[in-house]
Structure formats: structure tokens, C-alpha cells
Enzyme design. Structure first.
Site, PDB file in Angstrom:
ATOM      1  N   ASN A   1     -13.584   0.986  -3.540  1.00 28.98           N
ATOM      2  CA  ASN A   1     -13.393   0.929  -4.990  1.00 28.98           C
ATOM      3  C   ASN A   1     -14.555   0.617  -5.793  1.00 28.98           C
ATOM      4  OD1 ASN A   1     -13.745  -1.751  -6.448  1.00 28.98           O
ATOM      5  ND2 ASN A   1     -12.717  -2.333  -4.284  1.00 28.98           N
TER       6      ASN A   1
ATOM      7  N   CYS B   1      -6.971  -4.861  -7.365  1.00 27.34           N
ATOM      8  CA  CYS B   1      -7.007  -4.571  -5.922  1.00 27.34           C
ATOM      9  C   CYS B   1      -6.414  -5.706  -5.347  1.00 27.34           C
ATOM     10  CB  CYS B   1      -8.177  -4.079  -5.143  1.00 27.34           C
ATOM     11  SG  CYS B   1      -9.658  -4.024  -6.243  1.00 27.34           S
ATOM     12  N   HIS B   2      -6.280  -6.940  -5.677  1.00 27.43           N
ATOM     13  CA  HIS B   2      -5.720  -8.041  -5.156  1.00 27.43           C
ATOM     14  C   HIS B   2      -4.331  -8.176  -4.999  1.00 27.43           C
ATOM     15  CE1 HIS B   2      -6.569  -9.157  -9.371  1.00 27.43           C
ATOM     16  NE2 HIS B   2      -5.550 -10.020  -9.077  1.00 27.43           N
TER      17      HIS B   2
ATOM     18  N   GLU C   1      -2.563 -16.223 -10.217  1.00 25.82           N
ATOM     19  CA  GLU C   1      -1.604 -15.550 -11.046  1.00 25.82           C
ATOM     20  C   GLU C   1      -0.215 -16.180 -11.000  1.00 25.82           C
ATOM     21  OE1 GLU C   1      -1.553 -11.455 -10.511  1.00 25.82           O
ATOM     22  OE2 GLU C   1      -3.563 -11.219 -10.991  1.00 25.82           O
TER      23      GLU C   1
ATOM     24  N   TYR D   1       0.835  -1.082  -0.108  1.00 28.20           N
ATOM     25  CA  TYR D   1       0.094  -0.122  -0.077  1.00 28.20           C
ATOM     26  C   TYR D   1       0.813   1.253  -0.059  1.00 28.20           C
ATOM     27  CZ  TYR D   1      -3.988  -2.884   1.037  1.00 28.20           C
ATOM     28  OH  TYR D   1      -4.878  -3.911   0.919  1.00 28.20           O
TER      29      TYR D   1
END
Length: 106
Positions: free
Chosen positions: A50, A58-59, A85, A27
DNA sequence: AGACTGACATACC
DNA sequence: CGGTATGCCAGTC
């Protein structure tokens, strides 16, 4: 709600969108890029509400400790996306704990 | 208009 | 080394 382009959260979304797939940033990293290195709180707040969960991965944003932090839709959701991912908790930690990953862009 | 909240971080004990 | 306490920004109520 930030209809004007240039709002902080808008900038945050833009930065988060810049995070390459299979990578994660803290962050603080996003906040710094957003224009306010001390606004991680606002960053989390922006992502929390959001309004663009699709255009904004956002992840891919985690805590500087290597922890996933939190997720509005449930931490499990976030972890699942990250693993999708090809990332793991240790992988994320490796990137975040990497000094410089927070100061230097990917 | 003002006060509180929040997906954090850093510092101190 | 670990946990606790406080601080910070911007947004939202």
C-alpha cells in the site's frame, strides 16, 4: 504503479476507506467489494505494498476467522489502532463471525 | 516476458 | 474439532 484510476488495489483502498471507524471487515469482504470475490490474495498484496497507508485504514481489515491477520508495520501496530478505535479481538471476531457482515455492507 | 510471492480462504483429512 | 493441503487474484521482482 496503478497510476490509472481503476486499478484493483486502488479500488481496494477505496473500499477499505469506506469501512466505518470502530468496525472491521474481512479481506474477502473487501475483495468482493473490490470487484473480485476471489482476489483476497491480491487485496492483501495491495495493502501490503500500500502506497497510501494514511488514506487507507488498512488496520480495519482482518481475517475472516476473526484474527487480525498480519500487518506490514507489525501486527502490534494494527492491534493498537483497532483498540484505539474502541475495538478488541473479541469485538472484531464478533463482527467478522457475524454471518452477513461479509455479505452485507455496514 | 515470465515466474514467484503474499496482510487469505476454503476444502479435505 | 483441529490441523494440513491446495487454490486463487493481482502485483511485484
Amino acid at each position: 504503479m496503478r497510476s490509472k484510476n481503476g486499478s484493483f488495489d486502488l479500488k481496494v483502498y477505496d473500499v477499505v476507506k469506506t469501512i466505518p471507524r470502530g468496525q472491521v471487515r474481512s479481506y474477502a469482504w473487501v475483495a468482493k467489494r473490490a470487484g473480485s470475490p476471489r482476489a483476497w490474495r491480491a487485496v492483501g498484496n495491495a495493502l501490503n505494498k500500500n502506497s497510501h497507508p494514511i488514506i487507507v485504514p488498512c488496520h480495519r481489515v482482518v481475517k475472516s476467522d476473526g484474527a487480525l491477520g498480519g500487518f506490514a508495520r507489525g501486527p502490534r501496530r494494527k492491534l493498537r489502532l483497532l483498540t484505539s478505535e474502541g475495538l478488541t479481538l473479541e469485538g472484531i471476531r464478533a463482527i467478522i463471525t457475524k454471518k452477513g457482515a461479509k455479505e452485507n455492507d455496514a
